[in-house]
Motif scaffolding. Sequence first.
Motif, mmCIF file in Angstrom:
data_model
loop_
_atom_site.group_PDB
_atom_site.id
_atom_site.type_symbol
_atom_site.label_atom_id
_atom_site.label_comp_id
_atom_site.label_asym_id
_atom_site.label_seq_id
_atom_site.Cartn_x
_atom_site.Cartn_y
_atom_site.Cartn_z
ATOM 1 N N HIS A 3 -3.781 6.866 -3.598
ATOM 2 C CA HIS A 3 -3.443 8.270 -3.357
ATOM 3 C C HIS A 3 -2.367 8.389 -2.284
ATOM 4 O O HIS A 3 -1.417 9.160 -2.423
ATOM 5 C CB HIS A 3 -4.701 9.040 -2.940
ATOM 6 N N TRP A 4 -2.504 7.623 -1.209
ATOM 7 C CA TRP A 4 -1.500 7.649 -0.145
ATOM 8 C C TRP A 4 -0.131 7.241 -0.690
ATOM 9 O O TRP A 4 0.885 7.880 -0.393
ATOM 10 C CB TRP A 4 -1.929 6.712 0.986
ATOM 11 N N GLN A 5 -0.089 6.185 -1.491
ATOM 12 C CA GLN A 5 1.181 5.681 -2.003
ATOM 13 C C GLN A 5 1.814 6.646 -2.999
ATOM 14 O O GLN A 5 3.026 6.586 -3.227
ATOM 15 C CB GLN A 5 0.963 4.306 -2.632
ATOM 16 N N HIS A 6 0.997 7.522 -3.584
ATOM 17 C CA HIS A 6 1.555 8.544 -4.476
ATOM 18 C C HIS A 6 2.399 9.546 -3.696
ATOM 19 O O HIS A 6 3.390 10.063 -4.214
ATOM 20 C CB HIS A 6 0.420 9.256 -5.204
ATOM 21 N N TYR A 7 2.009 9.823 -2.448
ATOM 22 C CA TYR A 7 2.685 10.842 -1.636
ATOM 23 C C TYR A 7 3.596 10.265 -0.560
ATOM 24 O O TYR A 7 4.407 10.993 0.008
ATOM 25 C CB TYR A 7 1.646 11.748 -0.964
ATOM 26 N N HIS A 8 3.444 8.975 -0.234
ATOM 27 C CA HIS A 8 4.209 8.392 0.866
ATOM 28 C C HIS A 8 4.821 7.055 0.432
ATOM 29 O O HIS A 8 4.184 6.269 -0.264
ATOM 30 C CB HIS A 8 3.318 8.138 2.087
ATOM 31 N N ALA A 9 6.034 6.829 0.875
ATOM 32 C CA ALA A 9 6.642 5.501 0.698
ATOM 33 C C ALA A 9 5.956 4.541 1.662
ATOM 34 O O ALA A 9 5.889 4.797 2.862
ATOM 35 C CB ALA A 9 8.138 5.569 0.980
ATOM 36 N N ASP A 10 5.426 3.455 1.138
ATOM 37 C CA ASP A 10 4.661 2.530 1.972
ATOM 38 C C ASP A 10 4.958 1.090 1.546
ATOM 39 O O ASP A 10 4.160 0.449 0.855
ATOM 40 C CB ASP A 10 3.163 2.828 1.846
ATOM 41 N N PRO A 11 6.117 0.555 1.946
ATOM 42 C CA PRO A 11 6.479 -0.811 1.528
ATOM 43 C C PRO A 11 5.521 -1.870 2.060
ATOM 44 O O PRO A 11 5.447 -2.965 1.495
ATOM 45 C CB PRO A 11 7.890 -0.995 2.104
ATOM 46 N N ASP A 12 4.788 -1.572 3.140
ATOM 47 C CA ASP A 12 3.841 -2.535 3.688
ATOM 48 C C ASP A 12 2.465 -2.433 3.042
ATOM 49 O O ASP A 12 1.569 -3.211 3.358
ATOM 50 C CB ASP A 12 3.680 -2.315 5.204
ATOM 51 N N GLY A 13 2.283 -1.477 2.125
ATOM 52 C CA GLY A 13 0.963 -1.241 1.544
ATOM 53 C C GLY A 13 0.572 -2.277 0.497
ATOM 54 O O GLY A 13 1.338 -3.179 0.152
ATOM 55 N N TRP A 14 -0.637 -2.126 -0.016
ATOM 56 C CA TRP A 14 -1.143 -3.022 -1.050
ATOM 57 C C TRP A 14 -0.378 -2.829 -2.350
ATOM 58 O O TRP A 14 0.145 -1.744 -2.622
ATOM 59 C CB TRP A 14 -2.625 -2.759 -1.310
ATOM 60 N N ASN A 15 -0.350 -3.872 -3.204
ATOM 61 C CA ASN A 15 0.278 -3.739 -4.516
ATOM 62 C C ASN A 15 -0.763 -3.995 -5.615
ATOM 63 O O ASN A 15 -1.931 -4.269 -5.336
ATOM 64 C CB ASN A 15 1.492 -4.669 -4.657
ATOM 65 N N TRP A 16 -0.320 -3.922 -6.865
ATOM 66 C CA TRP A 16 -1.262 -3.974 -7.983
ATOM 67 C C TRP A 16 -2.007 -5.298 -8.072
ATOM 68 O O TRP A 16 -3.205 -5.335 -8.356
ATOM 69 C CB TRP A 16 -0.534 -3.692 -9.305
ATOM 70 N N LEU A 17 -1.318 -6.414 -7.863
ATOM 71 C CA LEU A 17 -1.991 -7.709 -7.904
ATOM 72 C C LEU A 17 -3.118 -7.748 -6.873
ATOM 73 O O LEU A 17 -4.237 -8.205 -7.163
ATOM 74 C CB LEU A 17 -0.989 -8.836 -7.634
ATOM 75 N N GLU A 18 -2.834 -7.256 -5.684
ATOM 76 C CA GLU A 18 -3.830 -7.257 -4.619
ATOM 77 C C GLU A 18 -4.984 -6.308 -4.935
ATOM 78 O O GLU A 18 -6.144 -6.610 -4.638
ATOM 79 C CB GLU A 18 -3.144 -6.903 -3.295
#
Length: 324
Positions: A27-42
């Motif tokens: 949900h956060w990544q839907h509204y905010h750019a977060d290059p340090d966030g988790w990705n799909w593999l993770e």
Amino acid sequence: MNCYNFTWFDWFCLWYPPGWLILFNRHWQHYHADPDGWNWLEYILFLIPCGFYLALFIRWLRLGCRFPRIQSYTFDPYYQQAFRDEILSPIVKFYFRAELKQLENLPKKAPLLVAMNHAGMCFPWDFLVLGYLLSETRNWTVQPLAGVALFDHPWMRWWLPSGWAQVLGGVRAKRDDFEAALAQETVLLYAPEGLRGPMKGWSKKHQLETFDSSFIQLSDRYNIPILPVVCLGNEYLHPWAIHFKALAKKLYLPFLPISPLIPLFALFPSMGVWAMRSRLCYFIQPVYKTELKADGNMRMRSRAYQEAQSLREKMQTLINQLLQ
């Protein structure tokens, strides 16, 4: 930006405990750019036993062997409402089945200082759910007072996006931040027991700990009424838990619950934001107004302490009556 809509994967995450952390971050990544966030593999690794540890290692390598960057954010009422409507709503309605009772005692206007018993020895779901219900009922902006560890602990920087708590309206449990929030005429959720509430463990689940008196003094100073709320059901959010003080201190955690669920948490650390399914019932009490009339700082503090414990006794009496 388009609203976040639940997909089949989100519903799966809601009913599969290790997936709650995925919901929050997606949900956060839907509204905010977060290059340090988790990705799909993770995210996929979250869902398998011990996969979180591998996901954590992969993310650490991906970030260049460093922690996620600390981002500076402020409270965003728009995102709080989006999170409330799109993520909290199904959790409150279908998982915690929460409801407000004795609505005739709920004031029409803010500001308010909402004082609630706090329990569960887990992520503060009793507070988040009450904030959702008050916002839905009165369309208020509600901000919870949160322990400093929820903002600053290294584990939180890996679990949740940097600035997540601040953007959602969390107020640090520090006097200056507390006063600044009250001055904004907001509805502030406050646990008079402090961390003693969730730390008390299963054996004292229905016993209120000593109330701090600071909320009485600040209510009097800013002329903001106190709305006492008694919650039943929050003691079952992490059942049979006891507080492991020695290890919690070494890990710099506010509390560390030990229970039969711990093997699951060891296999799935992403369950750190999860809680057992419960029925959360909130009983709203008549508004309480302070009457501090003592002279001098010492006598004022003494009077505030007495009023705080008097309110605790009234709430404890109600809890005992409801349990019967």
